[in-house]
Design a protein around this motif. Structure first.
Motif, mmCIF file in Angstrom:
data_model
loop_
_atom_site.group_PDB
_atom_site.id
_atom_site.type_symbol
_atom_site.label_atom_id
_atom_site.label_comp_id
_atom_site.label_asym_id
_atom_site.label_seq_id
_atom_site.Cartn_x
_atom_site.Cartn_y
_atom_site.Cartn_z
ATOM 1 N N ALA A 101 28.221 74.828 -63.500
ATOM 2 C CA ALA A 101 28.309 73.937 -64.825
ATOM 3 C C ALA A 101 28.800 74.759 -65.956
ATOM 4 C CB ALA A 101 26.914 73.869 -65.129
ATOM 5 N N THR A 102 30.140 74.550 -66.123
ATOM 6 C CA THR A 102 30.779 75.260 -66.952
ATOM 7 C C THR A 102 30.982 74.649 -68.375
ATOM 8 O OG1 THR A 102 32.295 76.028 -65.113
ATOM 9 C CG2 THR A 102 33.286 76.475 -67.379
ATOM 10 N N TYR A 103 30.704 75.711 -69.479
ATOM 11 C CA TYR A 103 30.744 75.132 -70.881
ATOM 12 C C TYR A 103 32.058 74.851 -71.335
ATOM 13 C CZ TYR A 103 29.854 74.878 -75.771
ATOM 14 O OH TYR A 103 29.509 74.152 -77.150
ATOM 15 N N ASP A 104 32.157 73.835 -71.860
ATOM 16 C CA ASP A 104 33.421 73.139 -72.527
ATOM 17 C C ASP A 104 33.307 73.192 -73.939
ATOM 18 O OD1 ASP A 104 35.656 71.633 -73.515
ATOM 19 O OD2 ASP A 104 36.002 70.540 -71.693
ATOM 20 N N HIS A 105 33.883 74.024 -74.605
ATOM 21 C CA HIS A 105 33.734 74.385 -76.256
ATOM 22 C C HIS A 105 34.236 73.044 -76.863
ATOM 23 C CE1 HIS A 105 32.369 78.478 -76.981
ATOM 24 N NE2 HIS A 105 32.847 78.567 -75.613
ATOM 25 N N ASP A 106 35.293 72.550 -76.200
ATOM 26 C CA ASP A 106 35.998 71.464 -77.096
ATOM 27 C C ASP A 106 35.046 69.994 -77.158
ATOM 28 O OD1 ASP A 106 38.062 72.952 -77.652
ATOM 29 O OD2 ASP A 106 39.264 72.294 -75.926
ATOM 30 N N ARG A 107 34.375 70.013 -76.024
ATOM 31 C CA ARG A 107 33.757 68.578 -75.801
ATOM 32 C C ARG A 107 32.107 69.027 -76.232
ATOM 33 N NH1 ARG A 107 35.374 65.812 -70.337
ATOM 34 N NH2 ARG A 107 35.509 67.873 -69.739
ATOM 35 N N ASP A 108 31.975 70.358 -76.325
ATOM 36 C CA ASP A 108 30.277 70.749 -76.478
ATOM 37 C C ASP A 108 29.370 70.177 -75.374
ATOM 38 O OD1 ASP A 108 28.098 72.154 -77.663
ATOM 39 O OD2 ASP A 108 27.986 70.610 -78.915
ATOM 40 N N GLY A 109 29.916 70.594 -74.086
ATOM 41 C CA GLY A 109 28.867 70.056 -72.990
ATOM 42 C C GLY A 109 29.416 70.713 -71.769
ATOM 43 N N PHE A 110 28.985 70.430 -70.720
ATOM 44 C CA PHE A 110 29.211 71.205 -69.403
ATOM 45 C C PHE A 110 29.771 70.356 -68.282
ATOM 46 C CE2 PHE A 110 25.211 72.832 -71.336
ATOM 47 C CZ PHE A 110 25.434 73.973 -71.418
ATOM 48 N N VAL A 111 30.584 70.921 -67.722
ATOM 49 C CA VAL A 111 31.283 70.412 -66.816
ATOM 50 C C VAL A 111 30.760 70.769 -65.233
ATOM 51 C CG1 VAL A 111 33.479 70.087 -65.213
ATOM 52 C CG2 VAL A 111 33.572 70.357 -67.865
ATOM 53 N N VAL A 112 30.350 69.795 -64.593
ATOM 54 C CA VAL A 112 29.521 70.208 -63.333
ATOM 55 C C VAL A 112 30.557 69.971 -62.010
ATOM 56 C CG1 VAL A 112 27.389 69.785 -62.000
ATOM 57 C CG2 VAL A 112 27.299 69.302 -64.352
ATOM 58 N N ARG A 113 30.424 71.059 -61.352
ATOM 59 C CA ARG A 113 31.587 70.937 -60.136
ATOM 60 C C ARG A 113 30.890 71.420 -58.922
ATOM 61 N NH1 ARG A 113 35.235 73.588 -62.515
ATOM 62 N NH2 ARG A 113 36.266 71.719 -63.344
ATOM 63 N N THR A 114 31.040 70.684 -57.850
ATOM 64 C CA THR A 114 30.985 71.411 -56.602
ATOM 65 C C THR A 114 32.235 71.860 -55.963
ATOM 66 O OG1 THR A 114 29.166 69.325 -56.161
ATOM 67 C CG2 THR A 114 30.133 70.683 -54.379
ATOM 68 N N PRO A 115 32.071 73.186 -55.972
ATOM 69 C CA PRO A 115 33.317 73.713 -55.314
ATOM 70 C C PRO A 115 33.846 73.852 -53.733
ATOM 71 C CG PRO A 115 31.551 75.488 -55.495
ATOM 72 C CD PRO A 115 31.086 74.055 -55.917
ATOM 73 N N HIS A 116 32.974 73.417 -52.949
ATOM 74 C CA HIS A 116 33.330 73.442 -51.660
ATOM 75 C C HIS A 116 32.040 72.594 -50.894
ATOM 76 C CE1 HIS A 116 30.717 76.921 -51.247
ATOM 77 N NE2 HIS A 116 31.581 77.577 -51.876
ATOM 78 N N ALA A 117 32.189 72.186 -49.584
ATOM 79 C CA ALA A 117 31.479 71.434 -48.846
ATOM 80 C C ALA A 117 30.061 72.252 -48.791
ATOM 81 C CB ALA A 117 31.762 71.525 -47.271
ATOM 82 N N ARG A 118 29.931 73.452 -48.758
ATOM 83 C CA ARG A 118 28.620 74.331 -48.412
ATOM 84 C C ARG A 118 27.628 74.156 -49.663
ATOM 85 N NH1 ARG A 118 32.583 78.099 -47.361
ATOM 86 N NH2 ARG A 118 31.654 79.487 -49.150
ATOM 87 N N ALA A 119 28.255 73.615 -50.751
ATOM 88 C CA ALA A 119 27.629 73.647 -52.181
ATOM 89 C C ALA A 119 27.254 72.364 -52.442
ATOM 90 C CB ALA A 119 28.416 74.219 -53.290
ATOM 91 N N GLN A 120 27.345 71.168 -51.419
ATOM 92 C CA GLN A 120 26.731 69.812 -51.711
ATOM 93 C C GLN A 120 25.272 69.993 -51.926
ATOM 94 O OE1 GLN A 120 28.972 66.763 -49.145
ATOM 95 N NE2 GLN A 120 29.393 68.343 -48.239
ATOM 96 N N LYS A 121 24.813 69.328 -52.645
ATOM 97 C CA LYS A 121 23.262 69.307 -52.860
ATOM 98 C C LYS A 121 22.840 68.521 -51.708
ATOM 99 C CE LYS A 121 22.956 71.255 -56.541
ATOM 100 N NZ LYS A 121 22.340 72.928 -56.626
ATOM 101 N N PHE A 122 21.798 69.183 -51.108
ATOM 102 C CA PHE A 122 21.341 68.804 -49.611
ATOM 103 C C PHE A 122 19.783 68.011 -49.763
ATOM 104 C CE2 PHE A 122 19.242 70.069 -45.367
ATOM 105 C CZ PHE A 122 20.226 69.389 -44.876
ATOM 106 N N MET A 123 19.903 67.077 -49.281
ATOM 107 C CA MET A 123 18.683 66.168 -49.296
ATOM 108 C C MET A 123 17.908 65.673 -50.437
ATOM 109 S SD MET A 123 16.816 67.875 -45.940
ATOM 110 C CE MET A 123 15.503 66.482 -45.556
ATOM 111 N N PRO A 124 18.413 65.495 -51.608
ATOM 112 C CA PRO A 124 17.856 64.855 -52.673
ATOM 113 C C PRO A 124 17.844 63.357 -52.223
ATOM 114 C CG PRO A 124 20.067 65.258 -53.296
ATOM 115 C CD PRO A 124 19.992 65.991 -51.873
ATOM 116 N N ASN A 125 16.865 62.673 -53.013
ATOM 117 C CA ASN A 125 16.811 61.017 -53.001
ATOM 118 C C ASN A 125 17.707 60.438 -53.777
ATOM 119 O OD1 ASN A 125 14.762 62.185 -54.657
ATOM 120 N ND2 ASN A 125 13.822 60.061 -54.725
ATOM 121 N N THR A 126 18.905 60.558 -53.677
ATOM 122 C CA THR A 126 19.938 60.065 -54.491
ATOM 123 C C THR A 126 20.662 58.690 -54.148
ATOM 124 O OG1 THR A 126 21.479 61.696 -53.599
ATOM 125 C CG2 THR A 126 20.435 62.303 -55.686
ATOM 126 N N SER A 127 20.472 57.923 -53.344
ATOM 127 C CA SER A 127 21.139 56.847 -52.751
ATOM 128 C C SER A 127 20.853 55.521 -53.819
ATOM 129 C CB SER A 127 20.674 56.389 -51.424
ATOM 130 O OG SER A 127 19.332 55.587 -51.516
#
Length: 623
Positions: free
Chosen positions: A151-177
């Motif tokens: 979650a990288t802070y973006d000064h211009d937009r005053d918020g965070f950019v959330v990013r998944t960098p690769h397959a191993r970093a996918q969130k695993f098993m949350p109930n998100t369907s």
């Protein structure tokens, strides 16, 4: 020895033992959830597909929410949360999973980190949106400090950019369907401000809107898994933007109006632990779910054993299968274990709630973790034993045991895999001062005590714990220096045995406390018999180690099996009455055919020949 039929328990005995198991505030803590299991929407029903069961779980979750006077109050009340799991866990594991995530991990975390109520939670309190929790990644589970979502802070937009960098970093098993309607989640991500990684924090991220995923969010269903159906998914983020207010801030850290990061904690690990503090109440909830499930399994098995008849000794006709020592022995042992599980759970819950200072909180958190591992593992032992004692009937879904067998596996893994959690506790206890683990000096001294004395047997548990930790320290010292992993590997086996003995000792002390509070009479005698069986079982398992360190004699070791058999007979004689103290409502048994004497009627065939009236022919025969 065939145990005599157990007399019906008096109301006073049953109520006294119920208080032992549930604590003095049954009406306040448990009555609401117990009553809920008896209402029609929560009665057991057969669903044709896993999706139907999942939809039913979400529908029931909303029914619970509408029945509450305050969803926020439930989220902040650890006793209410654990009671929910204790009663609803064996009724609907899917529902319990969804409720634990929404109320504890999601709402509880939001409320903990916004004590002044600045964040608008009305959509979640009304359950217009369901909350979920995205911490574990494909490559990172118990090592949550290493999650790679950013979650990288973006000064211009005053918020965070959330990013998944690769397959191993996918969130695993949350109930998100898409099941269950719109959802938001708390996402664990590495907070990056001006190129500096400040550790893992939680951010509130909208995920779905009821028609699909939000911009920057990708959700893919995971393959089917064992256990109750929950919409577990892989979830990833592609430059998903959230406002600065999405960060759950507090002493762990914040980003100011000027985009600067600040924290009252220097340790990034400590920042994470504060952020995900709701995992500890989650462990208590998993223990409660396991205790409730084991009670239901045992009650079903004891009932079935009483009305399933088999051939007795030659010339005696049929007898209930419960009459055989090979059948009632394991059930009596399971009964002692379930009482111990219940008492240890209450002890951990009380300790957690009463801890105030930092040291007391740390000790309480360790006990909660140790109890979660010990209780859920013991629950699996009990549930599998009970399923087996019910034979093929125990495999049928409509009898409710099969889902308990698979469901318990989820509690063993949830809120931290048991082995990893126990290993962490073992390392902490191993490095503590000797008296912190109950280490007793004087190895080799002649034991003084009687195996019929529960105080002596409890002392043997302390001796067992001390002996295993002493062995672990000795093995660590003997390992080559400079190899931290090698030293831990040398000590870990014995240290884990020490943690197991520690959990059993805590349960034994809870037995002693409960007995001391009971007046002389039948209830106290029944509890003392259960305690004795539990203590003798523990002594028998540790007999070799106790003999090696001189805490028992060879004669005492030889006497243990006979004493254990005596204790089994005493508990088995009252087991049907003892399970009445579980306070399970009649509706739980009415929805499970195996619980009734007429269980065979569930397999009746209306078109079967036995239903046809015999027709007499002209020759006098019947057809």
């Amino acid at each position: 020895m065939t145990p005599p039929p157990a007399p019906a328990p008096s109301t006073a005995v049953r109520d006294a033992l119920t208080t032992v198991l549930f604590g003095p505030d049954f009406r306040t803590e448990h009555a609401f959830w117990r009553k809920l299991t008896t209402t029609e929407p929560f009665r057991r029903r057969t669903c044709a597909t896993p999706r139907e069961q999942l939809d039913l779980g979400y529908a029931r979750l909303r029914l619970i929410n509408r029945s509450l006077d305050s969803a926020a109050r439930l989220a902040c009340d650890v006793r209410a949360l654990t009671a929910l799991h204790e009663w609803l866990g064996p009724v609907d594991p899917t529902l319990t999973t969804l409720a634990g995530i929404h109320y504890n991990l999601f709402l509880g975390s939001l409320l903990d980190h916004d004590p002044e109520g600045r964040r608008d939670l009305s959509a979640y309190l009304r359950m217009d949106e369901v909350g979920t929790f995205l911490c574990t990644e494909v490559a990172h589970g118990n090592d949550v400090t290493e999650v790679e979502t950013t979650a990288t802070y973006d000064h211009d937009r005053d918020g965070f950019v959330v990013r998944t960098p690769h397959a191993r970093a996918q969130k695993f098993m949350p109930n998100t369907s898409e099941a269950g309607g719109p959802k938001s989640g708390l996402v664990a991500a590495r907070l990056v401000v001006d190129g500096t990684d400040h550790g893992v924090f939680l951010l509130l991220v909208p995920l779905t809107d009821g028609t699909g995923t939000r911009p920057g969010v990708r959700v893919r269903p995971l393959p089917a898994r064992m256990g109750s159906p929950v919409d577990h998914c892989l979830t990833s983020f592609d430059d998903c933007f959230v406002a600065r207010t999405a960060l759950l801030a507090g002493v762990q850290g914040h980003v100011g109006d000027g985009g600067e990061f600040g924290s009252a904690l220097a340790s990034r690990r400590r920042r994470l632990l504060v952020s995900i503090g709701r995992v500890t109440p989650g462990k208590l909830a998993m223990s409660a779910c396991a205790v409730g499930s084991a009670r239901v399994a045992l009650a079903l098995a004891v009932r079935y054993a009483g009305h399933r008849r088999v051939a007795g000794p030659r010339g005696t006709g049929s007898v209930p299968v419960y009459a055989h020592r090979t059948h009632h022995g394991p059930l009596a042992d399971a009964l002692a274990t379930v009482f111990a599980m219940s008492l240890l759970h209450r002890r951990a819950l009380d300790r957690w709630e009463s801890s105030t200072d930092a040291d007391g909180r740390a000790d309480a958190e360790r006990l909660v973790a140790v109890a979660k591992g010990w209780i859920t593992w013991r629950a699996r032992d009990v549930i599998v034993e009970c399923r087996e004692r019910c034979g093929a009937q125990g495999l049928l879904e409509h009898n409710g045991l099969a889902e308990l067998v698979t469901g318990i596996e989820g509690t063993i893994t949830a809120e931290g895999d048991n082995l990893a959690v126990q290993a962490k506790a073992a390392a902490e206890m191993l490095l503590s001062a000797p008296d912190a683990v109950g280490e007793r000096s004087g190895e080799g001294e002649a034991p003084v005590g009687d195996l019929r004395d529960p105080a002596f047997l409890r002392g043997l548990l302390a001796d067992t714990e001390a002996a295993w930790f002493a062995r672990a320290r000795s093995r660590m010292s003997a390992a080559p220096p400079g190899d931290a992993l090698g030293r831990w590997n040398a000590a870990s086996g014995a240290a884990l045995r020490g943690v197991e003995a520690h959990a059993a000792r805590q349960a034994a002390e809870a037995f002693a406390t409960s007995l001391a509070a009971l007046p002389e009479g039948p209830a106290r005698r029944r509890l003392a018999e259960v305690e004795r069986l539990f203590l003798l079982r523990q002594a028998g398992r540790a007999a070799g180690e106790l003999l090696a360190v001189g805490r028992v004699t060879a004669e005492q070791v030889r006497a243990l099996p006979d004493l254990y058999e005596e204790a089994v007979a005493a508990v088995a004689a009252h087991a049907p009455a003892l399970v009445e103290s579980f306070a399970l409502p009649d509706e739980v048994f009415a929805d499970r055919p195996i619980a009734g004497a007429a269980y065979a009627d569930a397999h009746d065939d209306p078109a079967g020949p036995w239903h046809r009236t015999p027709v007499r022919t002209a020759e006098g025969a019947t057809r």
